[in-house]
Design a protein around this motif. Structure first.
Motif, PDB file in Angstrom:
ATOM      1  N   UNK A  61       0.760  -1.214   0.040  1.00 35.43           N
ATOM      2  CA  UNK A  61       0.045  -0.149   0.009  1.00 35.43           C
ATOM      3  C   UNK A  61       0.794   1.331  -0.013  1.00 35.43           C
ATOM      4  N   UNK A  62       0.762   1.998  -0.866  1.00 32.68           N
ATOM      5  CA  UNK A  62       1.522   3.191  -1.124  1.00 32.68           C
ATOM      6  C   UNK A  62       0.530   4.513  -0.926  1.00 32.68           C
ATOM      7  N   UNK A  63       1.070   5.560  -0.717  1.00 28.31           N
ATOM      8  CA  UNK A  63       0.424   7.109  -1.008  1.00 28.31           C
ATOM      9  C   UNK A  63      -0.166   7.353  -2.555  1.00 28.31           C
ATOM     10  N   UNK A  64      -1.114   7.662  -2.987  1.00 22.01           N
ATOM     11  CA  UNK A  64      -1.419   7.846  -4.111  1.00 22.01           C
ATOM     12  C   UNK A  64      -3.243   7.844  -4.228  1.00 22.01           C
ATOM     13  N   UNK A  65      -3.535   7.914  -5.412  1.00 20.02           N
ATOM     14  CA  UNK A  65      -4.953   8.031  -5.606  1.00 20.02           C
ATOM     15  C   UNK A  65      -5.775   6.690  -5.341  1.00 20.02           C
ATOM     16  N   UNK A  66      -6.747   6.494  -4.431  1.00 20.56           N
ATOM     17  CA  UNK A  66      -7.359   5.328  -4.195  1.00 20.56           C
ATOM     18  C   UNK A  66      -7.719   4.620  -5.517  1.00 20.56           C
ATOM     19  N   UNK A  67      -7.357   3.229  -5.393  1.00 22.48           N
ATOM     20  CA  UNK A  67      -7.546   2.350  -6.582  1.00 22.48           C
ATOM     21  C   UNK A  67      -6.529   2.182  -7.768  1.00 22.48           C
ATOM     22  N   UNK A  68      -5.515   3.295  -7.603  1.00 25.96           N
ATOM     23  CA  UNK A  68      -4.525   3.235  -8.630  1.00 25.96           C
ATOM     24  C   UNK A  68      -3.364   2.064  -8.262  1.00 25.96           C
ATOM     25  N   UNK A  69      -2.537   1.845  -9.465  1.00 27.80           N
ATOM     26  CA  UNK A  69      -1.555   1.113  -9.050  1.00 27.80           C
ATOM     27  C   UNK A  69      -0.467   1.062 -10.208  1.00 27.80           C
ATOM     28  N   UNK A  70       0.836   0.716  -9.552  1.00 27.63           N
ATOM     29  CA  UNK A  70       1.903   0.555 -10.370  1.00 27.63           C
ATOM     30  C   UNK A  70       2.381  -1.127 -10.392  1.00 27.63           C
ATOM     31  N   UNK A  71       2.740  -1.522 -11.496  1.00 31.35           N
ATOM     32  CA  UNK A  71       2.893  -3.092 -11.544  1.00 31.35           C
ATOM     33  C   UNK A  71       4.211  -3.113 -12.285  1.00 31.35           C
ATOM     34  N   UNK A  72       5.307  -4.000 -11.615  1.00 36.37           N
ATOM     35  CA  UNK A  72       6.246  -4.462 -12.334  1.00 36.37           C
ATOM     36  C   UNK A  72       6.250  -5.956 -12.560  1.00 36.37           C
ATOM     37  N   UNK A  73       6.321  -6.258 -13.718  1.00 42.33           N
ATOM     38  CA  UNK A  73       6.287  -7.631 -14.054  1.00 42.33           C
ATOM     39  C   UNK A  73       7.652  -8.353 -14.591  1.00 42.33           C
ATOM     40  N   UNK A  74       8.151  -9.189 -13.789  1.00 42.43           N
ATOM     41  CA  UNK A  74       9.261 -10.093 -14.454  1.00 42.43           C
ATOM     42  C   UNK A  74       8.681 -11.679 -14.784  1.00 42.43           C
ATOM     43  N   UNK A  75       9.362 -12.095 -16.030  1.00 44.07           N
ATOM     44  CA  UNK A  75       9.120 -13.446 -16.216  1.00 44.07           C
ATOM     45  C   UNK A  75       8.082 -13.324 -17.322  1.00 44.07           C
ATOM     46  N   UNK A  76       7.127 -14.828 -17.034  1.00 49.19           N
ATOM     47  CA  UNK A  76       6.020 -14.767 -18.083  1.00 49.19           C
ATOM     48  C   UNK A  76       5.015 -13.773 -18.075  1.00 49.19           C
ATOM     49  N   UNK A  77       4.873 -13.226 -19.400  1.00 51.07           N
ATOM     50  CA  UNK A  77       3.725 -12.418 -19.599  1.00 51.07           C
ATOM     51  C   UNK A  77       4.290 -10.910 -19.447  1.00 51.07           C
ATOM     52  N   UNK A  78       5.393 -10.621 -19.269  1.00 54.57           N
ATOM     53  CA  UNK A  78       6.106  -9.488 -18.674  1.00 54.57           C
ATOM     54  C   UNK A  78       5.701  -8.501 -19.678  1.00 54.57           C
ATOM     55  N   UNK A  79       5.689  -8.697 -21.106  1.00 57.06           N
ATOM     56  CA  UNK A  79       5.486  -7.708 -22.094  1.00 57.06           C
ATOM     57  C   UNK A  79       4.106  -7.787 -22.740  1.00 57.06           C
ATOM     58  N   UNK A  80       3.077  -8.428 -21.896  1.00 57.22           N
ATOM     59  CA  UNK A  80       1.815  -8.744 -22.440  1.00 57.22           C
ATOM     60  C   UNK A  80       0.668  -8.423 -21.549  1.00 57.22           C
TER      61      UNK A  80
END
Length: 304
Positions: free
Chosen positions: A41-60
Motif C-alpha cells: 500500500x502506497x500513497x496515491x490516488x485510491x484504486x490506482x496501481x503501479x505494477x512491475x512484471x518479470x518473467x512470463x507475460x512481462x510484455x503482455x
C-alpha cells in the motif's frame, strides 16, 4: 487512510493442472511452479496501481490498476469491507500463460490472498479459506484450478446451490508428474467452444467411472493411473485446436504412460513410473518439465 492491518504482503502461489482425464472441472492438482506477488500500500490516488512484471507475460499484461491481480485485490478488499488503496506490485511469474497450467487461476488466487493478507484474514482458518475460494472461483468461473492453487495437493471441486466448494486430499507420495509444454498458447473460452452440449450416455458413464477411479489412483494406488486418466468427455473434442497435443497423449498412453491434456491444453500431463519418460516416445515441440506436487498451496507472508 485505508485502515488495513498490514501495509505489505508477499504471496507465493503454485501452478495447477486440472481435469486429470475425465474429472472435467472437478479434479485438479497443485504443481511446484510458482508465481510470486509482492503488494504494498502506497500513497496515491485510491484504486490506482503501479505494477512491475518479470518473467512470463512481462510484455503482455497491463502495468496499472487494470492488471488482473490488482483488480482481484481490490475486489477482495471490498468484500472484506475495506476501500481500494493505491498499490505497488512486483510480480515474478514462472507459470506459462495460456498453456493449461492454471496461470489465470494462480493470478486470481494471488490477488485474493493478497487482499486477505492486507486485511489481516489468515487463510489457514477454514472459514477464511472457504470465503477466499468462493471469491476466486466466482471470478474464474469454476473452482478446480483455483482450489488447487489455494489449498495445494489434490483437490475435488464442485458447485452446489450457487456456491463453490472443494476438499483437499493427500496425493500418493509416488506420484511424479511431468508436464510437456509446447510453445503454442491456448484460450480456454475457445477450446470450451469445441465441446458439445450433450454427450452419449455411455461416454458420461465412462467419465464418471474413470473420475471416481482417479481419486483412488491418485491418493492410494498410482498403478491404476493409466485407466484412471482415460477420457471420453472432452479431450477428443478439442483435437481440432490441439492435434499435436492429442497425438502426444495417445503416443504416451500407447507406451503405457498415464497421460492427459492439462486443463484446456495445450500442455500434456504425464505420470511416468519413476518420473522418467521413455526415450522412444517422440515429443518434438514439447519441453518436458518434472513438477512435483505442491503440498502447501498459496503462501502469504506479511511484509514490513
Amino acid at each position: 487512510m485505508t485502515g488495513l492491518p498490514f501495509s505489505a504482503v508477499r504471496v507465493t502461489v503454485p501452478a495447477s493442472t486440472a481435469n486429470l482425464g475425465s474429472g472435467f472441472d472437478t479434479l485438479a492438482m497443485a504443481l511446484s511452479l510458482y508465481d510470486t506477488v509482492s503488494a504494498r500500500v502506497v500513497d496515491g490516488t485510491a484504486g490506482s496501481a503501479r505494477v512491475a512484471v518479470v518473467g512470463q507475460g512481462a510484455d503482455a499484461v497491463p502495468t496499472d490498476e487494470r492488471h488482473l491481480v490488482v483488480r482481484v485485490i481490490h475486489k477482495a478488499l471490498a468484500e472484506l469491507g475495506f476501500p481500494a488503496p493505491a498499490l505497488r506490485l512486483h510480480c515474478q511469474n514462472a507459470i506459462p500463460h495460456a498453456r493449461g497450467l492454471g496461470s489465470s487461476a494462480a493470478a486470481i488466487v494471488a490477488g485474493v490472498a493478497a487482499g486477505f493478507g492486507l486485511a489481516g484474514f489468515d487463510l489457514r482458518d477454514k472459514e477464511n479459506a472457504d470465503r477466499a475460494l468462493q471469491l476466486a472461483a466466482v471470478w474464474e468461473g469454476h473452482a478446480d484450478n483455483a482450489a488447487a492453487s489455494l489449498l495445494g495437493g489434490f483437490v475435488i471441486a464442485w458447485q452446489e446451490s450457487g456456491r463453490f466448494h472443494a476438499v483437499r486430499t493427500q496425493p500418493h507420495p509416488d506420484l511424479a508428474p511431468i508436464v510437456l509444454v509446447p510453445q503454442a498458447e491456448s484460450a480456454t473460452h475457445t477450446t470450451r467452444g469445441l465441446l458439445p452440449e450433450q454427450v452419449p450416455h455411455a461416454d458420461a458413464a465412462f467419465a464418471a467411472s474413470r473420475a471416481a477411479l482417479a481419486v483412488h489412483a491418485i491418493t492410494s494406488d498410482p498403478s491404476l493411473l493409466l485407466a484412471a486418466t482415460d477420457d471420453r468427455l472432452h479431450q477428443d473434442y478439442r483435437e481440432p485446436a490441439w492435434p499435436e497435443t492429442i497425438a502426444l497423449v495417445r503416443r504416451l498412453r500407447a507406451a503405457g504412460i498415464p497421460a492427459a491434456v492439462s486443463g484446456a491444453g495445450p500442455t500434456v500431463l504425464a505420470f511416468p513410473p519413476g518420473g522418467v519418460l521413455p526415450g522412444d516416445v517422440a515429443a518434438n515441440g514439447f519441453d518436458a518439465v518434472r513438477l512435483p506436487v505442491d503440498q502447501t498451496g498459496v503462501r502469504v507472508v506479511p511484509q514490513t
